[in-house]
Structures are given as C-alpha cells and as structure tokens.
Write a protein that holds these residues in place. Structure first.
Motif, PDB file in Angstrom:
ATOM      1  N   TRP A 160     -30.995 -61.768  44.841  1.00 58.33           N
ATOM      2  CA  TRP A 160     -30.757 -62.570  46.121  1.00 58.33           C
ATOM      3  C   TRP A 160     -31.879 -62.318  47.036  1.00 58.33           C
ATOM      4  CZ3 TRP A 160     -28.181 -60.979  51.531  1.00 58.33           C
ATOM      5  CH2 TRP A 160     -27.912 -61.913  51.883  1.00 58.33           C
ATOM      6  N   TYR A 161     -32.522 -63.522  47.026  1.00 56.28           N
ATOM      7  CA  TYR A 161     -33.760 -63.570  47.586  1.00 56.28           C
ATOM      8  C   TYR A 161     -34.763 -62.475  47.135  1.00 56.28           C
ATOM      9  CZ  TYR A 161     -31.774 -66.612  50.709  1.00 56.28           C
ATOM     10  OH  TYR A 161     -31.126 -67.989  51.294  1.00 56.28           O
ATOM     11  N   GLY A 162     -34.830 -62.116  45.883  1.00 53.36           N
ATOM     12  CA  GLY A 162     -35.582 -61.268  45.101  1.00 53.36           C
ATOM     13  C   GLY A 162     -35.164 -59.657  45.325  1.00 53.36           C
ATOM     14  N   MET A 163     -34.213 -59.588  45.704  1.00 52.56           N
ATOM     15  CA  MET A 163     -33.286 -58.110  46.250  1.00 52.56           C
ATOM     16  C   MET A 163     -32.166 -58.049  45.140  1.00 52.56           C
ATOM     17  SD  MET A 163     -33.329 -58.053  50.273  1.00 52.56           S
ATOM     18  CE  MET A 163     -32.281 -59.672  50.525  1.00 52.56           C
ATOM     19  N   PRO A 164     -31.818 -56.666  44.955  1.00 53.63           N
ATOM     20  CA  PRO A 164     -30.804 -56.373  44.015  1.00 53.63           C
ATOM     21  C   PRO A 164     -29.340 -56.761  45.097  1.00 53.63           C
ATOM     22  CG  PRO A 164     -32.425 -54.693  43.983  1.00 53.63           C
ATOM     23  CD  PRO A 164     -32.877 -55.527  44.981  1.00 53.63           C
ATOM     24  N   ALA A 165     -28.645 -57.423  44.344  1.00 53.01           N
ATOM     25  CA  ALA A 165     -27.394 -57.846  45.058  1.00 53.01           C
ATOM     26  C   ALA A 165     -26.317 -57.651  44.075  1.00 53.01           C
ATOM     27  CB  ALA A 165     -27.515 -59.026  45.640  1.00 53.01           C
ATOM     28  N   TYR A 166     -24.871 -57.603  44.782  1.00 58.65           N
ATOM     29  CA  TYR A 166     -23.689 -57.710  43.784  1.00 58.65           C
ATOM     30  C   TYR A 166     -22.955 -58.477  44.510  1.00 58.65           C
ATOM     31  CZ  TYR A 166     -26.552 -53.465  42.619  1.00 58.65           C
ATOM     32  OH  TYR A 166     -27.339 -52.656  41.981  1.00 58.65           O
ATOM     33  N   ALA A 167     -22.331 -59.375  43.717  1.00 59.51           N
ATOM     34  CA  ALA A 167     -21.324 -60.487  44.012  1.00 59.51           C
ATOM     35  C   ALA A 167     -20.171 -60.393  43.574  1.00 59.51           C
ATOM     36  CB  ALA A 167     -22.169 -61.839  43.968  1.00 59.51           C
ATOM     37  N   ARG A 168     -19.111 -61.098  44.302  1.00 60.65           N
ATOM     38  CA  ARG A 168     -17.884 -61.371  43.786  1.00 60.65           C
ATOM     39  C   ARG A 168     -17.500 -62.774  44.089  1.00 60.65           C
ATOM     40  NH1 ARG A 168     -13.665 -57.665  46.422  1.00 60.65           N
ATOM     41  NH2 ARG A 168     -14.251 -58.798  48.015  1.00 60.65           N
ATOM     42  N   ASP A 169     -17.167 -63.472  42.772  1.00 67.01           N
ATOM     43  CA  ASP A 169     -16.897 -64.828  42.668  1.00 67.01           C
ATOM     44  C   ASP A 169     -18.183 -65.789  43.453  1.00 67.01           C
ATOM     45  OD1 ASP A 169     -14.180 -64.518  41.903  1.00 67.01           O
ATOM     46  OD2 ASP A 169     -13.628 -64.131  44.119  1.00 67.01           O
ATOM     47  N   GLY A 170     -19.253 -65.310  42.990  1.00 66.88           N
ATOM     48  CA  GLY A 170     -20.433 -65.821  43.285  1.00 66.88           C
ATOM     49  C   GLY A 170     -20.780 -65.696  44.766  1.00 66.88           C
ATOM     50  N   LYS A 171     -20.172 -64.950  45.527  1.00 69.32           N
ATOM     51  CA  LYS A 171     -20.687 -64.459  46.950  1.00 69.32           C
ATOM     52  C   LYS A 171     -21.151 -63.186  47.035  1.00 69.32           C
ATOM     53  CE  LYS A 171     -17.717 -68.039  49.082  1.00 69.32           C
ATOM     54  NZ  LYS A 171     -16.716 -68.297  49.963  1.00 69.32           N
TER      55      LYS A 171
ATOM     56  N   ALA B 265     -16.320 -54.282  39.227  1.00 71.35           N
ATOM     57  CA  ALA B 265     -15.921 -55.712  39.051  1.00 71.35           C
ATOM     58  C   ALA B 265     -17.105 -56.632  39.879  1.00 71.35           C
ATOM     59  CB  ALA B 265     -14.739 -55.842  39.820  1.00 71.35           C
ATOM     60  N   LEU B 266     -17.779 -56.069  40.593  1.00 66.52           N
ATOM     61  CA  LEU B 266     -18.967 -56.694  40.960  1.00 66.52           C
ATOM     62  C   LEU B 266     -19.965 -57.304  40.020  1.00 66.52           C
ATOM     63  CD1 LEU B 266     -19.665 -55.078  44.530  1.00 66.52           C
ATOM     64  CD2 LEU B 266     -18.333 -57.187  44.137  1.00 66.52           C
ATOM     65  N   SER B 267     -20.614 -58.511  40.269  1.00 63.03           N
ATOM     66  CA  SER B 267     -21.631 -58.921  39.304  1.00 63.03           C
ATOM     67  C   SER B 267     -22.940 -58.615  39.931  1.00 63.03           C
ATOM     68  CB  SER B 267     -21.424 -60.340  39.001  1.00 63.03           C
ATOM     69  OG  SER B 267     -20.177 -60.628  38.636  1.00 63.03           O
ATOM     70  N   PRO B 268     -23.822 -57.979  39.012  1.00 58.97           N
ATOM     71  CA  PRO B 268     -25.092 -57.815  39.392  1.00 58.97           C
ATOM     72  C   PRO B 268     -25.919 -59.201  39.603  1.00 58.97           C
ATOM     73  CG  PRO B 268     -24.749 -56.651  37.523  1.00 58.97           C
ATOM     74  CD  PRO B 268     -23.528 -57.223  38.005  1.00 58.97           C
ATOM     75  N   LYS B 269     -27.023 -59.217  40.503  1.00 64.43           N
ATOM     76  CA  LYS B 269     -27.706 -60.396  40.685  1.00 64.43           C
ATOM     77  C   LYS B 269     -28.615 -60.056  41.504  1.00 64.43           C
ATOM     78  CE  LYS B 269     -26.066 -63.962  43.178  1.00 64.43           C
ATOM     79  NZ  LYS B 269     -25.124 -64.898  43.391  1.00 64.43           N
TER      80      LYS B 269
ATOM     81  N   ALA C 283     -31.543 -68.719  37.940  1.00 59.90           N
ATOM     82  CA  ALA C 283     -31.151 -67.508  37.372  1.00 59.90           C
ATOM     83  C   ALA C 283     -29.753 -66.886  38.078  1.00 59.90           C
ATOM     84  CB  ALA C 283     -32.277 -66.233  37.728  1.00 59.90           C
ATOM     85  N   GLU C 284     -29.704 -67.434  39.268  1.00 58.94           N
ATOM     86  CA  GLU C 284     -28.167 -67.046  39.719  1.00 58.94           C
ATOM     87  C   GLU C 284     -27.162 -67.725  39.153  1.00 58.94           C
ATOM     88  OE1 GLU C 284     -28.286 -67.482  44.028  1.00 58.94           O
ATOM     89  OE2 GLU C 284     -29.863 -65.902  44.316  1.00 58.94           O
ATOM     90  N   ALA C 285     -27.461 -68.924  38.813  1.00 59.31           N
ATOM     91  CA  ALA C 285     -26.541 -69.838  38.310  1.00 59.31           C
ATOM     92  C   ALA C 285     -26.012 -69.152  36.915  1.00 59.31           C
ATOM     93  CB  ALA C 285     -26.990 -71.309  38.063  1.00 59.31           C
ATOM     94  N   ARG C 286     -27.064 -68.606  35.982  1.00 54.67           N
ATOM     95  CA  ARG C 286     -26.808 -68.121  34.967  1.00 54.67           C
ATOM     96  C   ARG C 286     -26.209 -66.976  34.914  1.00 54.67           C
ATOM     97  NH1 ARG C 286     -32.319 -69.891  34.080  1.00 54.67           N
ATOM     98  NH2 ARG C 286     -32.778 -67.677  34.485  1.00 54.67           N
ATOM     99  N   ALA C 287     -26.284 -66.178  36.194  1.00 53.34           N
ATOM    100  CA  ALA C 287     -25.793 -64.964  36.275  1.00 53.34           C
ATOM    101  C   ALA C 287     -24.225 -65.043  36.574  1.00 53.34           C
ATOM    102  CB  ALA C 287     -26.389 -63.934  37.373  1.00 53.34           C
ATOM    103  N   ASP C 288     -24.014 -66.092  37.506  1.00 55.35           N
ATOM    104  CA  ASP C 288     -22.580 -66.351  37.748  1.00 55.35           C
ATOM    105  C   ASP C 288     -21.997 -66.629  36.442  1.00 55.35           C
ATOM    106  OD1 ASP C 288     -23.210 -66.087  40.552  1.00 55.35           O
ATOM    107  OD2 ASP C 288     -23.315 -68.134  40.932  1.00 55.35           O
ATOM    108  N   LYS C 289     -22.659 -67.007  35.493  1.00 56.82           N
ATOM    109  CA  LYS C 289     -21.839 -67.362  34.224  1.00 56.82           C
ATOM    110  C   LYS C 289     -21.721 -66.202  33.269  1.00 56.82           C
ATOM    111  CE  LYS C 289     -22.496 -72.279  34.396  1.00 56.82           C
ATOM    112  NZ  LYS C 289     -23.419 -73.204  34.109  1.00 56.82           N
ATOM    113  N   ASP C 290     -22.747 -65.365  33.492  1.00 59.12           N
ATOM    114  CA  ASP C 290     -23.174 -64.129  32.632  1.00 59.12           C
ATOM    115  C   ASP C 290     -23.646 -63.041  33.334  1.00 59.12           C
ATOM    116  OD1 ASP C 290     -23.952 -62.891  30.260  1.00 59.12           O
ATOM    117  OD2 ASP C 290     -25.357 -64.006  29.640  1.00 59.12           O
ATOM    118  N   LYS C 291     -22.710 -62.042  33.467  1.00 61.14           N
ATOM    119  CA  LYS C 291     -22.791 -60.752  33.902  1.00 61.14           C
ATOM    120  C   LYS C 291     -24.192 -60.040  33.441  1.00 61.14           C
ATOM    121  CE  LYS C 291     -20.228 -57.339  36.035  1.00 61.14           C
ATOM    122  NZ  LYS C 291     -18.928 -56.512  36.239  1.00 61.14           N
TER     123      LYS C 291
END
Length: 158
Positions: A87-98, A81-85, A38-46
């Motif tokens: 992370w270990y089952g928790m809501p998280a927000y990433a930039r450039d996949g991090k 600009a952060l991408s929601p995703k 899901a994270e891999a898809r999220a990195d490609k699709d916000k």
C-alpha cells in the motif's frame, strides 16, 4: 486582421505552455499504477499479495527490514485472515480489499522512527478516543505481544 490576432494568441499561448511532469513525478505515477495492478492481483490471489509484500520488505534498509519481517510474522500468526499486500509501497494487510493495518519504515520519509498503523477498518474502538498509529524505534518482546493483541482485536468482529 484575424490572422494577426490568431498569431498573437498563438505566441501568448506558447509562452504559457504547460511544461509537464518532472521525471520524479512520472516515476511516482508509474510506480503507483504498477502497484494498483499488483493490488488487483493481490485481492484475487493472496500469494501474489504476499510476494509483493515480501519484495517490499526485502528492499528496505535495516533496521526497517528486520522490524517489517517481525511484524509480518506477528500479523500472520494473529490475523491469518488478512491478505498481505503493498500500500503506497509499504507492507499492509487488508480484509475485503480494505487495508486494516500497515507498516511504514523510517526511511520512507526520513523519519526518526518507523510506524505501525491501523486504518478505520480496524476494530480498535475504545470509548471516544483510541490510538491508531504507533512509533517504533525497535521491537521488544513486549512490543511484539502488544502488536499481536492489537492486530487480533483489529480483525475481531465486535
């Protein structure tokens, strides 16, 4: 004689055989593997990332759910600009996949408070020491303003 020795080794090896993972361990590994996909898809699709994040929030018990919903709105407002995703089952927000920041509900580890935290990718450096995680028992207007300011600073470029 070789047959006897081989049999003895086989018997000893069987007595020490690996019992495998517990059902809980297998379930955790399976869940993490699904999350990585899901994270891999999220990195490609916000939108996919946000969908996974909203599902994680919806699964939380109150009052964690209400806090996570407010934090999601704050992050979207102050750091779009952060991408929601997840992370270990928790809501998280990433930039450039991090992951830059995340919310961890109190129920996750049977803690007495929820946590809103920042990873080292957040631009919060202030002198030689600064806070990177905050305990939340509730969210007041002042808390929301502080989180908004911290998120905005975290994504600033300098």
């Amino acid at each position: 004689m070789k047959d006897t020795q081989k049999s003895a080794r086989s018997t000893t090896a069987t007595a020490r055989s690996y019992q495998g993972f517990t059902d809980d361990e297998r379930a955790a590994m399976k869940a993490r593997a699904q999350e990585l996909k899901a994270e891999a898809r999220a990195d490609k699709d916000k939108a996919a990332g946000e969908s996974a994040l909203l599902a994680a929030i919806a699964a939380m018990p109150e009052p964690d759910r209400a806090m996570a919903e407010r934090i999601h709105a704050i992050v979207k407002t102050h750091a779009s600009a952060l991408s929601p995703k997840t992370w270990y089952g928790m809501p998280a927000y990433a930039r450039d996949g991090k992951v830059v920041c995340f919310f961890q509900g109190a129920h996750k580890f049977n803690a007495r408070y929820a946590t809103f935290g920042f990873n080292d990718t957040a631009n919060l450096d202030e002198g030689s020491m600064w806070p990177t995680a905050f305990a939340l028992k509730e969210l007041t207007a002042a808390d929301e303003a502080r989180i908004g300011a911290l998120v905005k600073k975290a994504v600033s470029r300098g």
